[in-house]
Design an enzyme around this catalytic site. Structure first.
Site, PDB file in Angstrom:
ATOM      1  CD  GLU A 132      -2.836   1.624   0.662  1.00 20.45           C
ATOM      2  OE1 GLU A 132      -2.774   1.044  -0.687  1.00 20.45           O
ATOM      3  OE2 GLU A 132      -3.870   1.881   1.495  1.00 20.45           O
ATOM      4  CB  THR A 184      -4.948   8.592  -2.058  1.00 23.16           C
ATOM      5  OG1 THR A 184      -5.922   7.450  -2.400  1.00 23.16           O
ATOM      6  CG2 THR A 184      -4.772   8.744  -0.447  1.00 23.16           C
TER       7      THR A 184
HETATM    8  N1  HSE Z   1      -7.417   7.496   5.286  1.00 23.05           N
HETATM    9  C1  HSE Z   1      -6.962   7.509   4.101  1.00 23.05           C
HETATM   10  C2  HSE Z   1      -7.511   8.855   3.526  1.00 23.05           C
HETATM   11  C3  HSE Z   1      -7.516   6.623   3.153  1.00 23.05           C
HETATM   12  O1  HSE Z   1      -8.687   9.355   3.873  1.00 23.05           O
HETATM   13  O2  HSE Z   1      -6.721   9.748   2.911  1.00 23.05           O
HETATM   14  C4  HSE Z   1      -7.145   6.566   1.878  1.00 23.05           C
HETATM   15  O3  HSE Z   1      -6.197   5.384   1.551  1.00 23.05           O
END
Ligand code: HSE
Length: 313
Positions: A132, A184
């Site tokens: 990841e 992201t």
């Molecule tokens: N917790 C992360 C975010 C999830 O919201 O950026 C995405 O991998």
């Protein structure tokens, strides 16, 4: 007997659950990615084929989440031989459904199964986190529920920092993914570097209410607590078209709450029962249709179990 091929499935995940940024996540029953691992004599992991990504994912070992996770798993197994990987992508990329985590987890579980599954899921966690991290940073809020299933509280990237939370019976999720991508990294770049004391109090209160609601199996209180996020959604809302309209339409149709799934753009409507989830999904899709944006709707349950081996030959 020496196995020559193993296939594993790993589910989509919804991270954050609104208020629990980077610390809460859940696994859904479907969809999910499938990875097939086959033995090869040479060391290391190589990808031979990727299906379902429209040519968007890299084959290079260090850049592909599944390949990194497979390589790390081989290292943990201490084997000198290697694997070839075939990835069947069923999750949309950059959609907030934990696509990179699912491929990493499916690869790690498949490689472990190929060698007789000597490692526990807890022992596989570091390999999945490394996979990841190759694409979206060191956080396990997608990887942990993907691997272990259920709803997880993730306080770090080690197995003893992950806690299973109760899953309220009857909860059904409507996941609607508008046809836009939100990487992201981009969605993290818009977040504030610091928050004020008032926000901190409100956010921690929402997370505490959320965990309490899970223990009391109170879906309405859970949905309200999820929507109690005062930090992350406000910063990301401009990246998600029609967020307010879709939320209002879903609630009008019977949803108890709507949050951004992971880093978005998928929206997750929390519902009590399947009819409400179906209606909420349709209502959100109607909003996107009106805005000229295609979308995909999925109605799914929280999965008690996470990744699983499909076959070993
Ligand atoms: N917790 C992360 C975010 C999830 O919201 O950026 C995405 O991998």
């Amino acid at each position: 007997m020496v196995n020559t091929r193993a296939e594993a499935f790993a589910p989509a995940t919804v991270a954050n659950l609104g208020a629990g940024f980077d610390i809460l996540g859940l696994a859904v029953e479907e969809p999910g990615d499938v990875v097939r691992a086959e033995r090869r004599a040479e060391p290391g992991a190589v990808i031979v084929h990727i299906e379902g990504d429209n040519g968007r994912l890299p084959y290079e070992a260090g850049k592909n989440t599944a390949c990194v996770a497979a390589g790390e798993t081989l290292r943990l197994l201490g084997v000198r031989t290697g694997v070839t990987l075939t990835i069947y992508k069923h999750l949309p990329l950059a959609s907030g459904l934990g696509s990179s985590a699912a491929s990493a987890v499916a690869a790690a579980v498949a490689v472990n199964a190929l060698y007789g599954a000597p490692l526990t899921y807890a022992e596989l966690l570091p390999a999945c986190v490394a996979g990841e991290a190759a694409v979206s940073g060191y956080h396990a809020d997608n990887v942990a529920p993907c691997l272990f299933g259920g709803i997880t509280l993730v306080t770090g990237t080690a197995a003893d920092q992950i806690y299973a939370l109760p899953v309220p019976p009857g909860i059904v999720l409507a996941l609607v993914t508008p046809d836009i991508t939100v990487p992201t990294a981009e969605a993290r770049a818009v977040l504030p570097a610091s928050v004020g004391l008032r926000q901190m109090v409100a956010q921690t209160a929402a997370v505490a209410r959320l965990v309490d609601a899970l223990h009391r199996q109170d879906i309405a209180a859970l949905a309200a607590a999820m929507e109690g996020d005062v930090v992350v959604e406000a910063a990301r809302a401009h990246l998600i078209p029609c967020l307010a309209e879709a939320r209002a339409a879903a609630k009008q149709a019977g949803a108890l709450g709507v949050v951004i799934s992971g880093a978005g753009p998928t929206l997750c409507a929390v519902c009590d029962g399947e009819p409400a989830a179906r209606a909420a999904g349709e209502a959100m899709q109607a909003v996107y249709k009106q805005a000229g944006i295609n979308s995909a709707a999925r109605q799914t349950h929280i999965a008690a179990a996470g990744a699983r081996v499909l076959q070993v030959l």
